[in-house]
Enzyme design. Structure first.
Site, PDB file in Angstrom:
ATOM      1  N   CYS A 127       0.716  -1.184  -0.023  1.00  0.00           N
ATOM      2  CA  CYS A 127      -0.103   0.109   0.030  1.00  0.00           C
ATOM      3  C   CYS A 127       0.976   1.002  -0.006  1.00  0.00           C
ATOM      4  O   CYS A 127       0.698   2.329  -0.978  1.00  0.00           O
ATOM      5  CB  CYS A 127      -0.943  -0.017   1.290  1.00  0.00           C
ATOM      6  SG  CYS A 127      -0.278  -0.382   2.821  1.00  0.00           S
TER       7      CYS A 127
HETATM    8  N1  LIG Z   1      -4.567  -4.372   5.311  1.00  0.00           N
HETATM    9  C1  LIG Z   1      -3.844  -3.710   4.140  1.00  0.00           C
HETATM   10  O1  LIG Z   1      -4.231  -2.500   4.230  1.00  0.00           O
HETATM   11  C2  LIG Z   1      -3.058  -4.387   3.230  1.00  0.00           C
HETATM   12  C3  LIG Z   1      -2.705  -3.684   2.190  1.00  0.00           C
HETATM   13  C4  LIG Z   1      -1.696  -4.242   1.081  1.00  0.00           C
HETATM   14  C5  LIG Z   1      -1.404  -5.529   1.497  1.00  0.00           C
HETATM   15  N2  LIG Z   1      -1.813  -6.102   2.571  1.00  0.00           N
HETATM   16  C6  LIG Z   1      -1.457  -7.682   2.716  1.00  0.00           C
HETATM   17  O2  LIG Z   1      -2.140  -8.668   2.621  1.00  0.00           O
HETATM   18  C7  LIG Z   1      -2.229  -9.766   3.494  1.00  0.00           C
HETATM   19  C8  LIG Z   1      -3.619  -9.843   4.071  1.00  0.00           C
HETATM   20  O3  LIG Z   1      -3.419  -8.540   5.074  1.00  0.00           O
HETATM   21  P1  LIG Z   1      -4.766  -8.266   5.939  1.00  0.00           P
HETATM   22  O4  LIG Z   1      -4.658  -6.875   6.422  1.00  0.00           O
HETATM   23  O5  LIG Z   1      -6.128  -8.628   5.324  1.00  0.00           O
HETATM   24  O6  LIG Z   1      -4.555  -9.334   7.283  1.00  0.00           O
HETATM   25  P2  LIG Z   1      -5.566  -9.777   8.575  1.00  0.00           P
HETATM   26  O7  LIG Z   1      -6.613  -8.931   8.478  1.00  0.00           O
HETATM   27  O8  LIG Z   1      -4.862  -9.907   9.466  1.00  0.00           O
HETATM   28  O9  LIG Z   1      -6.039 -11.071   7.558  1.00  0.00           O
HETATM   29  C9  LIG Z   1      -5.442 -12.378   7.423  1.00  0.00           C
HETATM   30  C10 LIG Z   1      -6.022 -13.518   7.258  1.00  0.00           C
HETATM   31  O10 LIG Z   1      -5.240 -14.593   7.154  1.00  0.00           O
HETATM   32  C11 LIG Z   1      -5.895 -15.798   7.332  1.00  0.00           C
HETATM   33  N3  LIG Z   1      -4.774 -16.576   7.935  1.00  0.00           N
HETATM   34  C12 LIG Z   1      -3.902 -16.331   8.845  1.00  0.00           C
HETATM   35  N4  LIG Z   1      -3.008 -17.468   8.949  1.00  0.00           N
HETATM   36  C13 LIG Z   1      -3.608 -18.178   7.921  1.00  0.00           C
HETATM   37  C14 LIG Z   1      -2.888 -19.588   7.413  1.00  0.00           C
HETATM   38  N5  LIG Z   1      -1.757 -20.379   8.212  1.00  0.00           N
HETATM   39  N6  LIG Z   1      -3.399 -20.283   6.571  1.00  0.00           N
HETATM   40  C15 LIG Z   1      -4.808 -19.823   5.917  1.00  0.00           C
HETATM   41  N7  LIG Z   1      -5.352 -18.545   6.323  1.00  0.00           N
HETATM   42  C16 LIG Z   1      -4.787 -17.847   7.385  1.00  0.00           C
HETATM   43  C17 LIG Z   1      -7.015 -15.205   8.487  1.00  0.00           C
HETATM   44  O11 LIG Z   1      -7.936 -16.066   8.454  1.00  0.00           O
HETATM   45  P3  LIG Z   1      -8.687 -16.949   9.687  1.00  0.00           P
HETATM   46  O12 LIG Z   1      -9.971 -15.837  10.176  1.00  0.00           O
HETATM   47  O13 LIG Z   1      -8.981 -17.954   9.123  1.00  0.00           O
HETATM   48  O14 LIG Z   1      -7.615 -16.900  10.628  1.00  0.00           O
HETATM   49  C18 LIG Z   1      -7.254 -13.747   7.967  1.00  0.00           C
HETATM   50  O15 LIG Z   1      -8.302 -14.137   7.111  1.00  0.00           O
HETATM   51  C19 LIG Z   1      -0.908  -9.394   4.109  1.00  0.00           C
HETATM   52  O16 LIG Z   1       0.169 -10.107   3.944  1.00  0.00           O
HETATM   53  C20 LIG Z   1      -0.797  -7.986   4.200  1.00  0.00           C
HETATM   54  O17 LIG Z   1       0.441  -7.605   4.218  1.00  0.00           O
HETATM   55  C21 LIG Z   1      -2.723  -5.724   3.464  1.00  0.00           C
END
Ligand SMILES: NC(=O)c1ccc[n+]([C@@H]2O[C@H](COP(=O)([O-])OP(=O)(O)OC[C@H]3O[C@@H](n4cnc5c(N)ncnc54)[C@H](OP(=O)(O)O)[C@@H]3O)[C@@H](O)[C@H]2O)c1
Length: 348
Positions: free
Chosen positions: A157
């Site tokens: 981002c």
């Molecule tokens: N948030 C942002 O603004 C943003 C922007 C750009 C990129 N990203 C990237 O996108 C990715 C996700 O970010 P996020 O902010 O959405 O994270 P998040 O809100 O913490 O969500 C993570 C997700 O991963 C799942 N998960 C965790 N461990 C897992 C495993 N071992 N196997 C399968 N599922 C698993 C969780 O599901 P459960 O409910 O099943 O645990 C949850 O749905 C990250 O790598 C982040 O760097 C995020």
């Protein structure tokens, strides 16, 4: 029309739930597979009640099965925490390569060379083969490569907002003196959904502060996105708002280039469906881009300091994550780049 079968791994996270919203609204995509860690399974709207309205269009959430993801989907978005996400994306890509499955990973795991990744993320990198296979998915720089890719590393981002502030300079970048300084601020969803003490309302409300100063993992990604030709100083700051990224870049261009800069930015933005140059003097607002895939951009030459100021605003979950991932999918499938992404911002 809705014939491309889509899977989302991580739909209960912030980026994943935004992907659900965009995929269900996309005229050429059909959501067929949702998977997570196994901690939250069953109907997605049981975990995310605001998605109740989409209940009929959503499969149940399952514990991830890589073979199944690769077999029932034509396209899989993987939005898991870094360290996990790239490994899963690579496994799905390998399992589905025979029938040409396309995979887009939203984490930082496939964006950097292994040594830079390990130095900035403090985690073991995925196999070099995976990093080499992945195309960096910043359409404004790599549009043609993305069209031919089957594995895409969706940009970060902050990296997106910072790179878009500078890329329109084109060959003027070679004449920039000293580092480019980015003053960057993000809403709290940028940190993910897992609870953390410093992100509680009582801690963050009425506050704003710099974090990971000198250590933010998007620093090398920005330098790479700018072609490795310039040093970057990135200061990341947390804002007490849910979503949105606001960047101010300070760039020492040669003063005699200043009169041509606005036109440079205008001609760059003219052909870009999601990068909008504001009228000179107008400033971007995060509220004007939240809920969309847009980047709003403003340019100002400061004659007193002899510095160019460039301001960008994006939605960290839109152009910074899910929106950009759908834009990349549109390119990979040869569809109009803005298909499913003609979105009205959430001003209030
Ligand atoms: N948030 C942002 O603004 C943003 C922007 C750009 C990129 N990203 C990237 O996108 C990715 C996700 O970010 P996020 O902010 O959405 O994270 P998040 O809100 O913490 O969500 C993570 C997700 O991963 C799942 N998960 C965790 N461990 C897992 C495993 N071992 N196997 C399968 N599922 C698993 C969780 O599901 P459960 O409910 O099943 O645990 C949850 O749905 C990250 O790598 C982040 O760097 C995020």
């Amino acid at each position: 029309m809705s014939n491309v079968r889509v899977g989302i791994v991580g739909p209960t996270g912030y980026a994943g739930m935004e992907l659900v919203r965009l995929v269900v609204g996309h005229p050429r995509m059909r959501l067929v597979y949702l998977a997570g860690s196994g901690a939250r399974t069953g109907a997605l709207d049981a975990h995310l009640p605001h998605l109740h309205v989409l209940a009929d269009a959503m499969p149940l959430v399952e514990a991830l099965d890589v073979e199944k993801a690769a077999n029932v989907c034509d396209l899989v978005f993987v939005a898991l925490p870094s360290g996990e996400s790239g490994r899963v994306a690579w496994q799905i890509w390998q399992a589905g390569r025979q029938h040409g499955v396309k995979v887009i990973d939203l984490s930082g795991d496939l964006r950097l060379p292994a040594d830079a990744y390990e130095a900035w993320y403090g985690k073991a990198a995925v196999p070099q083969e995976a990093i080499s296979e992945a195309c960096y998915g910043l359409p404004e720089r790599h549009r043609e490569s993305i069209r031919g890719a089957s594995l895409v590393a969706n940009p970060g981002c902050y990296a997106t907002a910072c790179a878009l502030a500078v890329l329109p300079l084109g060959d003027l970048l070679a004449d920039v003196e000293g580092p480019i300084v980015f003053d960057a601020k993000s809403g709290v969803t940028g940190a993910g959904r897992a609870p953390k003490e410093h992100l509680h309302l009582g801690e963050l409300a009425n506050d704003a502060y710099p974090y990971r100063v000198g250590q933010h993992q998007h620093t090398p990604e920005i330098e790479q996105a700018l072609g490795g030709r310039v040093r970057v100083l990135l200061t990341t700051q947390l804002l007490p708002v849910p979503r949105g990224i606001l960047v101010c870049a300070y760039i020492a261009i040669p003063p005699d280039a200043a009169p041509m800069v606005y036109d440079r930015y205008a001609s760059f933005c003219e052909d870009e469906p999601f990068v909008r140059l504001l009228v000179y003097g107008e400033m971007p607002h995060i509220k004007a881009v939240n809920g969309t895939n847009e980047c709003h951009l403003a340019v100002r030459w400061d004659d007193r300091s002899r510095l160019l100021q460039v301001f960008t605003a994006i939605d960290n979950l839109g152009k910074g994550a899910a929106g950009q991932a759908v834009q990349n999918a549109n390119l990979m499938f040869g569809w109009p780049e803005d298909e499913g992404l003609r979105l009205v911002p959430l001003w209030m």
